[in-house]
Design an enzyme around this catalytic site. Structure first.
Site, short mmCIF file in Angstrom:
data_model
loop_
_atom_site.label_atom_id
_atom_site.label_comp_id
_atom_site.label_asym_id
_atom_site.label_seq_id
_atom_site.Cartn_x
_atom_site.Cartn_y
_atom_site.Cartn_z
N LYS A 23 13.66 1.53 -2.74
CA LYS A 23 12.29 1.76 -2.29
C LYS A 23 11.71 2.99 -2.99
CE LYS A 23 13.19 -0.38 2.18
NZ LYS A 23 13.14 -0.24 3.64
N GLY A 41 0.78 -1.23 0.00
CA GLY A 41 0.00 0.00 0.00
C GLY A 41 0.81 1.27 0.00
N ASP A 98 5.64 -0.05 12.77
CA ASP A 98 5.45 -1.05 11.73
C ASP A 98 6.17 -2.35 12.08
OD1 ASP A 98 4.34 -2.00 9.41
OD2 ASP A 98 5.92 -1.22 8.10
N GLY A 122 4.01 1.64 -1.39
CA GLY A 122 4.96 1.80 -2.47
C GLY A 122 5.50 0.47 -2.96
#
Length: 254
Positions: free
Chosen positions: A88, A68, A184, A70
């Site tokens: 990234k 979601g 995260d 990238g």
């Protein structure tokens, strides 16, 4: 596609929409380019194999990992003795010079934090803009994620899960002392290296960069791991402890 746990069709991408369990890596992240997922409408097209960013970072044969926030590419740094690296790319393009400066500031903040916690995060190699998209290049850490370790053998042994959790706490302490909340922590973001060290491989980089680009309009959290206050936009250091506990619970019980 069928969920291997509840055996119901159409389980979703990362989690089964019926039973809520995280899908195995081999199912949610295909291992060949022919079966790799295609970009959703509005998402940037995948970079082709062999594409060189900055005429240096060459995308390899492995399929990209799209989520979601990238896309993550595996690449080879042709400017540094062909070392493996990770590229990234946030899912939204750069919209202004002011946003670009914020993105660069966030990348450098992550680089400084990596040095402060003794290399338990991948080293930041470079950040740059190409064709309107922002990229961050990081060291690729060899090893297996704790999710992959679980898929290899489960449930995991209590003693090793406690050891992994203690290592995570030793990393979280200086992170929190620097006034940073991870937000995260989950089995797929914790890497076990070949010498048995835990490394935080995705320190929310894509989430933070995408949040900057979208001016804070993206949600920050992961189903099953993020506590209520985080979904409400009010994370505290204890939110990371909740996620760490959820990670251990998954490793021990599935």
């Amino acid at each position: 596609m069928q969920c291997p746990y509840c055996h119901q069709p159409d389980p979703g991408t990362d989690f089964c929409i019926r039973c809520g369990k995280r899908l195995p890596l081999t199912q949610s992240q295909p291992q060949s380019l022919s079966s790799a997922p295609q970009p959703a409408p509005g998402d940037p097209p995948f970079l082709p194999v062999g594409k060189r960013l900055r005429n240096r970072y060459e995308v390899t044969q492995e399929p990209p990992r799209r989520h979601g926030m990238g896309t993550v590419y595996f690449a080879i740094d042709r400017g540094a003795e062909d070392k493996a690296c990770v590229v990234k790319q946030p899912k939204n393009p750069v919209t202004s010079d002011a946003v670009l400066q914020q993105l660069r500031g966030e990348a450098q903040r992550m680089a400084a934090l990596s040095r402060a916690i003794g290399g338990r995060m991948p080293e930041l190699i470079e950040e740059f803009v190409e064709d309107g998209w922002f990229y961050v290049v990081q060291q690729r850490v060899p090893g297996k994620t704790l999710e992959e370790m679980y898929n290899d053998r489960h449930p995991r042994d209590e003693k090793e899960v406690i050891d992994w959790a203690i290592q995570c706490c030793r990393v979280l302490k200086p992170i929190h002392e620097h006034g940073v909340i991870h937000r995260d922590i989950s089995p797929d973001n914790l890497m076990l290296t070949h010498v048995g060290d835990i490394t935080f491989i995705d320190f929310g980089t894509l989430r933070e960069l995408t949040r900057i680009i979208t001016k804070g309009t993206v949600g920050i959290g992961k189903f099953g791991y993020s506590p209520p206050e985080q979904w409400a936009g009010k994370p505290v250091p204890q939110s990371d402890i909740f996620a760490l506990g959820a990670t251990g619970y998954f490793l021990l019980t599935g």
